[in-house]
Design an enzyme around this catalytic site. Structure first.
Site, short mmCIF file in Angstrom:
data_model
loop_
_atom_site.label_atom_id
_atom_site.label_comp_id
_atom_site.label_asym_id
_atom_site.label_seq_id
_atom_site.Cartn_x
_atom_site.Cartn_y
_atom_site.Cartn_z
CD GLU A 46 0.04 -24.77 16.13
OE1 GLU A 46 0.66 -25.75 16.33
OE2 GLU A 46 -1.12 -24.54 16.31
CB THR A 47 3.17 -17.86 17.00
OG1 THR A 47 2.77 -17.56 18.26
CG2 THR A 47 3.57 -16.37 16.40
#
Length: 268
Positions: A46-47
């Site tokens: 994830e970002t």
């Protein structure tokens, strides 16, 4: 445009373990298309994108390389770690998610506590193709958490859990309408339970350490063990730990550590 960006290893106190996340501190909103492109560029599970609303109140959005994710524990922990590092006087931070959840994070010494929702699950029968894709002969329990779109399977032992090598293409084809499957077992060490999380439907094949999965695991194991405080470990290749506490209001407190690995400016 320059965006201040960090990478953080979450749910660990050691570099190169836990779950890595990229965190982007935004001065102004970005389009969903651009946030998705940035998540693909970083290519981590994830970002997270955070933008300030007030002094200690932020909006947060999470993107895997494939799609936007409604709730992400390790990116939330990573974002709080960055904000507490930037402002040593700040001891609490609030995040609002795109789905309307309000998440509270609190500095607790060298660790961070996150207050998350707690989700129940219901018993279901799993199709045989999914069991075959996971390489599991039998499950003690199989359940569906509708709120998180996750399946939960308890199997016989930690030793078996550590040896699972799913056929990910077959796994995706074996079930639709979910984001991932949690496989869990009672711990054979000092933890209460261990787990792994496979999510080729929405992200990578296996997530190293998954805070969101523990919003389901905490309720399941609390009911089974009769405990409101639990020590958990995710036995992926990188591995990660967390302490879980269920409060009387139906919330979950997740406490763990994080390590800042890199700082920089994203030039776009």
């Amino acid at each position: 445009m320059g965006i201040k960006t960090y990478t953080v290893d979450a749910f660990t106190d050691q570099p190169f373990t836990g779950n890595p996340a990229a965190i982007c501190l935004l001065e102004e909103p970005l389009t969903e298309e651009l946030m998705q492109q940035i998540a693909v560029e970083y290519n981590l599970s994830e970002t997270g994108f955070i933008i300030r609303k007030s002094e200690n109140h932020f909006g947060v959005r999470y993107f895997s390389p494939r799609q936007e994710i409604p709730l992400c524990g390790h990116a939330t922990l990573s974002a709080a770690k960055i904000l507490f590092m930037l402002d040593v006087q700040m001891n609490q931070v609030i995040f609002d998610t795109i789905g309307g959840l309000r998440l509270y994070c609190e500095r607790r010494g060298d660790q961070i506590m996150m207050k998350f929702p707690l989700y129940d699950s219901v018993a279901i029968d799993l199709p045989e193709p999914m069991m075959q894709a996971l390489g599991i002969d039998k499950a003690i329990a199989s359940r569906l958490a509708k709120d998180t779109k996750m399946l939960l399977l308890e199997i016989e032992s930690e030793a078996v859990l550590r040896t699972i090598k799913p056929d990910f293409k077959a796994l995706v084809n074996s079930y639709t309408g979910i984001d991932g499957v949690i496989v869990t077992a009672k711990s054979e060490s000092d933890y209460d339970f261990v787990s792994r999380y496979f999510w080729p439907w929405a992200g990578s094949d296996e997530d190293p350490v998954t805070g969101a999965a523990h919003t389901v695991l905490a309720k399941y194991w609390s009911d089974k063990l009769g405990k409101s405080q639990l020590h958990a470990y995710q036995v992926s290749q990188r591995g990660g730990f967390m302490f879980l506490e269920l409060d009387e209001k139906g919330h979950l407190e997740i406490t763990s550590s994080a390590v800042i690995m890199m700082t920089g400016d994203l030039r776009i």
